[in-house]
Design a protein around this motif. Structure first.
Motif, PDB file in Angstrom:
ATOM      1  N   UNK A  79       0.839  -1.205   0.000  1.00 23.53           N
ATOM      2  CA  UNK A  79       0.000   0.000   0.000  1.00 23.53           C
ATOM      3  C   UNK A  79       0.871   1.250   0.000  1.00 23.53           C
ATOM      4  N   UNK A  80       1.878   1.255   0.865  1.00 20.93           N
ATOM      5  CA  UNK A  80       2.759   2.412   0.969  1.00 20.93           C
ATOM      6  C   UNK A  80       3.515   2.644  -0.346  1.00 20.93           C
ATOM      7  N   UNK A  81       4.158   1.599  -0.854  1.00 21.53           N
ATOM      8  CA  UNK A  81       4.936   1.728  -2.087  1.00 21.53           C
ATOM      9  C   UNK A  81       4.042   2.025  -3.285  1.00 21.53           C
ATOM     10  N   UNK A  82       2.861   1.417  -3.312  1.00 20.93           N
ATOM     11  CA  UNK A  82       1.922   1.679  -4.404  1.00 20.93           C
ATOM     12  C   UNK A  82       1.480   3.127  -4.442  1.00 20.93           C
ATOM     13  N   UNK A  83       1.215   3.694  -3.285  1.00 22.04           N
ATOM     14  CA  UNK A  83       0.820   5.106  -3.210  1.00 22.04           C
ATOM     15  C   UNK A  83       2.000   6.004  -3.563  1.00 22.04           C
ATOM     16  N   UNK A  84       3.154   5.654  -3.055  1.00 24.44           N
ATOM     17  CA  UNK A  84       4.353   6.493  -3.228  1.00 24.44           C
ATOM     18  C   UNK A  84       4.874   6.506  -4.660  1.00 24.44           C
ATOM     19  N   UNK A  85       4.930   5.334  -5.299  1.00 26.16           N
ATOM     20  CA  UNK A  85       5.568   5.236  -6.612  1.00 26.16           C
ATOM     21  C   UNK A  85       4.595   5.147  -7.787  1.00 26.16           C
ATOM     22  N   UNK A  86       3.364   4.740  -7.519  1.00 26.41           N
ATOM     23  CA  UNK A  86       2.426   4.511  -8.621  1.00 26.41           C
ATOM     24  C   UNK A  86       1.120   5.270  -8.466  1.00 26.41           C
ATOM     25  N   UNK A  87       0.996   6.064  -7.417  1.00 29.96           N
ATOM     26  CA  UNK A  87      -0.242   6.794  -7.129  1.00 29.96           C
ATOM     27  C   UNK A  87      -1.455   5.864  -7.051  1.00 29.96           C
ATOM     28  N   UNK A  88      -1.258   4.674  -6.500  1.00 29.49           N
ATOM     29  CA  UNK A  88      -2.363   3.731  -6.349  1.00 29.49           C
ATOM     30  C   UNK A  88      -3.159   4.059  -5.097  1.00 29.49           C
ATOM     31  N   UNK A  89      -4.453   3.966  -5.218  1.00 26.48           N
ATOM     32  CA  UNK A  89      -5.332   4.069  -4.053  1.00 26.48           C
ATOM     33  C   UNK A  89      -5.195   2.773  -3.253  1.00 26.48           C
ATOM     34  N   UNK A  90      -5.632   2.788  -2.015  1.00 24.18           N
ATOM     35  CA  UNK A  90      -5.507   1.609  -1.157  1.00 24.18           C
ATOM     36  C   UNK A  90      -6.177   0.379  -1.767  1.00 24.18           C
ATOM     37  N   UNK A  91      -7.386   0.544  -2.337  1.00 22.73           N
ATOM     38  CA  UNK A  91      -8.071  -0.609  -2.928  1.00 22.73           C
ATOM     39  C   UNK A  91      -7.337  -1.136  -4.159  1.00 22.73           C
ATOM     40  N   UNK A  92      -6.689  -0.250  -4.911  1.00 21.53           N
ATOM     41  CA  UNK A  92      -5.907  -0.693  -6.073  1.00 21.53           C
ATOM     42  C   UNK A  92      -4.666  -1.456  -5.627  1.00 21.53           C
TER      43      UNK A  92
END
Length: 176
Positions: free
Chosen positions: A110-123
């Motif tokens: 979740x952290x890396x997805x938000x930080x590097x890919x702008x992913x929302x938590x559900x993504x």
């Protein structure tokens, strides 16, 4: 993430973790992202990735392509981490992966997805679940434990392998 329950307990445990990551990256057909493996490397460096792994910034590439490559890298990294812990627990110890270990990995994604890919938590959760299901399918294969044991043993003896050696060794043991 720096949690002692996910740290290696000894060289045997480390060899199974590296074996899990190596098998996972080959199963993903992503070995082009790997340069070599080295059991004697410091934690976090046992899987030496190629120079272009995680390095984005070519101004001639579209934002969409850069984002897709970042998501691919996150998917590969997530799958390798899951392969590491699944191999260590399910194959080496014949035990299930603890739910708190899985949740720590999910939080990291979740952290890396938000930080590097702008992913929302559900993504990020969807990416994690896809990777987790795939890794569990890999390590539930009936013939895999024999390959894992042989590969981990070879790694402890040889100490390091190039990607080509890794792929050839796994093929010799029956992983195609």
């Amino acid at each position: 993430m720096n949690d002692s329950s996910l740290s290696y307990t000894d060289e045997l445990d480390k060899s199974y973790g590296i074996a899990g990551m190596a098998i996972t990256i080959v199963a993903l057909d992503a070995q082009d992202l790997l340069d070599r493996i080295d059991i004697d490397a410091e934690p976090g460096h046992t899987m030496q990735m190629t120079a272009h792994f995680g390095m984005r910034g070519n101004p001639r590439m579209s934002a969409k392509i850069l984002w897709e490559e970042s998501v691919r890298d996150l998917r590969v990294t997530t799958s390798m981490a899951l392969g590491n812990i699944t191999c260590r627990r399910a194959v080496a110890c014949n035990a299930p992966v603890a739910s708190d270990e899985t949740e720590r990995l999910r939080e990291a994604v979740r952290y890396e997805g938000a930080r590097h890919c702008d992913l929302e938590e559900d993504e990020a959760d969807a990416l994690f679940e896809h990777c987790n299901e795939y890794v569990h399918r890999i390590f539930r294969h009936a013939g895999l434990p024999q390959i894992v044991h042989a590969f981990a043993d070879r790694l402890r003896k040889q100490r390091s392998m190039s990607t080509a050696e890794l792929v050839d060794t796994l093929a010799q043991f029956g992983l195609r």
